[in-house]
Design a protein around this motif. Structure first.
Motif, PDB file in Angstrom:
ATOM      1  N   ALA A  70      -1.280  54.594  -9.432  1.00  0.00           N
ATOM      2  CA  ALA A  70      -2.233  54.902  -8.367  1.00  0.00           C
ATOM      3  C   ALA A  70      -1.537  55.590  -7.201  1.00  0.00           C
ATOM      4  N   ALA A  71      -0.374  55.098  -6.815  1.00  0.00           N
ATOM      5  CA  ALA A  71       0.384  55.702  -5.714  1.00  0.00           C
ATOM      6  C   ALA A  71       0.786  57.138  -6.062  1.00  0.00           C
ATOM      7  N   ALA A  72       1.199  57.356  -7.304  1.00  0.00           N
ATOM      8  CA  ALA A  72       1.589  58.697  -7.731  1.00  0.00           C
ATOM      9  C   ALA A  72       0.386  59.636  -7.739  1.00  0.00           C
ATOM     10  N   LYS A  73      -0.758  59.138  -8.182  1.00  0.00           N
ATOM     11  CA  LYS A  73      -1.970  59.967  -8.237  1.00  0.00           C
ATOM     12  C   LYS A  73      -2.380  60.406  -6.830  1.00  0.00           C
ATOM     13  N   ILE A  74      -2.251  59.511  -5.871  1.00  0.00           N
ATOM     14  CA  ILE A  74      -2.601  59.819  -4.481  1.00  0.00           C
ATOM     15  C   ILE A  74      -1.485  60.618  -3.812  1.00  0.00           C
ATOM     16  N   THR A 152      -7.784  45.403 -11.954  1.00  0.00           N
ATOM     17  CA  THR A 152      -8.713  46.264 -11.211  1.00  0.00           C
ATOM     18  C   THR A 152      -8.533  46.083  -9.709  1.00  0.00           C
ATOM     19  N   ALA A 153      -8.405  44.844  -9.268  1.00  0.00           N
ATOM     20  CA  ALA A 153      -8.219  44.576  -7.844  1.00  0.00           C
ATOM     21  C   ALA A 153      -6.887  45.131  -7.347  1.00  0.00           C
ATOM     22  N   MET A 154      -5.827  45.061  -8.176  1.00  0.00           N
ATOM     23  CA  MET A 154      -4.527  45.598  -7.769  1.00  0.00           C
ATOM     24  C   MET A 154      -4.574  47.115  -7.612  1.00  0.00           C
ATOM     25  N   VAL A 155      -5.261  47.789  -8.524  1.00  0.00           N
ATOM     26  CA  VAL A 155      -5.379  49.245  -8.410  1.00  0.00           C
ATOM     27  C   VAL A 155      -6.185  49.597  -7.158  1.00  0.00           C
ATOM     28  N   ALA A 156      -7.249  48.861  -6.907  1.00  0.00           N
ATOM     29  CA  ALA A 156      -8.051  49.118  -5.702  1.00  0.00           C
ATOM     30  C   ALA A 156      -7.224  48.865  -4.441  1.00  0.00           C
ATOM     31  N   LEU A 157      -6.428  47.802  -4.446  1.00  0.00           N
ATOM     32  CA  LEU A 157      -5.571  47.505  -3.302  1.00  0.00           C
ATOM     33  C   LEU A 157      -4.551  48.622  -3.090  1.00  0.00           C
ATOM     34  N   GLU A 158      -3.974  49.123  -4.178  1.00  0.00           N
ATOM     35  CA  GLU A 158      -3.010  50.217  -4.027  1.00  0.00           C
ATOM     36  C   GLU A 158      -3.687  51.491  -3.553  1.00  0.00           C
ATOM     37  N   ASN A 159      -4.910  51.723  -3.966  1.00  0.00           N
ATOM     38  CA  ASN A 159      -5.654  52.877  -3.442  1.00  0.00           C
ATOM     39  C   ASN A 159      -5.786  52.756  -1.928  1.00  0.00           C
ATOM     40  N   TYR A 160      -6.103  51.569  -1.455  1.00  0.00           N
ATOM     41  CA  TYR A 160      -6.198  51.328  -0.013  1.00  0.00           C
ATOM     42  C   TYR A 160      -4.859  51.607   0.665  1.00  0.00           C
ATOM     43  N   ARG A 161      -3.801  50.987   0.146  1.00  0.00           N
ATOM     44  CA  ARG A 161      -2.464  51.157   0.736  1.00  0.00           C
ATOM     45  C   ARG A 161      -2.060  52.638   0.774  1.00  0.00           C
ATOM     46  N   SER A 162      -2.152  53.291  -0.376  1.00  0.00           N
ATOM     47  CA  SER A 162      -1.692  54.675  -0.489  1.00  0.00           C
ATOM     48  C   SER A 162      -2.502  55.624   0.379  1.00  0.00           C
ATOM     49  N   ARG A 163      -3.792  55.419   0.433  1.00  0.00           N
ATOM     50  CA  ARG A 163      -4.627  56.312   1.241  1.00  0.00           C
ATOM     51  C   ARG A 163      -4.369  56.100   2.731  1.00  0.00           C
TER      52      ARG A 163
END
Length: 185
Positions: A70-74, A152-163
């Motif tokens: 997720a971090a790499a995608k963002i 799913t929650a971890m990916v969503a959390l990383e989306n929050y962090r990375s964004r």
């Protein structure tokens, strides 16, 4: 260069946060300094991270691969840098972690389940998520529902962090250097 000052007010909360960060990570984390400008956001962020750290229904290495994908995608360089250090701390293969940003070109390094997790993390991270019924079903079958919810929650959390980190303009703090792994972002 950060778009927000990394010198928050010297409140008791921020001083405690800096002390804890230095003790735990060896340095004060830039995201904490940035968020430290708003005490309520900082407290919510800390509660969320401490709560997520207690989740244990999904394999730690799978969650970490998902977070890195997720971090790499963002394209969050701060998260990629810190993610290398975290992977090193967890004892994960640095060779495998370094290939996460280009995992489709290095599929031989990953297990079939890891490939599903990486695909799922990227699918969730798309601006319009592209998670399919088939992808979700394959992961639920392999992981079980509780672990799937946690993933799913971890990916969503990383989306929050990375964004948030990307919007703040935060870049790496040298964590990957500490474990001799160059960041690929």
């Amino acid at each position: 260069m950060a778009r927000i000052s990394l010198t928050p007010p010297r409140t008791l909360l921020n001083r405690i946060g800096a002390w804890y960060s230095r003790r735990t990570y060896g340095k004060v984390l830039d995201p904490g300094l940035a968020v430290g400008h708003n005490a309520r956001v900082l407290l919510t962020y800390v509660r969320q991270e401490r709560g997520a750290a207690k989740w244990n229904r999904c394999d730690q290495s799978l969650k970490h691969l998902a977070v890195m994908a997720a971090a790499a995608k963002i394209n969050c360089s701060w998260c990629m840098d810190f993610g290398h250090w975290e992977a090193h701390t967890l004892g994960l293969s640095m060779d495998k972690i370094s290939k996460v940003p280009q995992w489709r070109d290095h599929q031989e390094v990953f297990t079939e389940l890891e490939l599903l997790v990486l695909d799922y993390a990227e699918a969730m991270t798309e601006t319009e998520p592209r998670v399919t019924d088939e992808l979700a079903a394959a992961l639920i079958e392999r992981l079980g529902e509780a672990a799937f919810v946690e993933l799913t929650a971890m990916v969503a959390l990383e989306n929050y962090r990375s964004r948030v980190n990307s919007a703040f303009g935060l870049v790496g703090q040298g964590f990957a250097d500490d474990c001799a792994v160059p960041s690929r972002v």
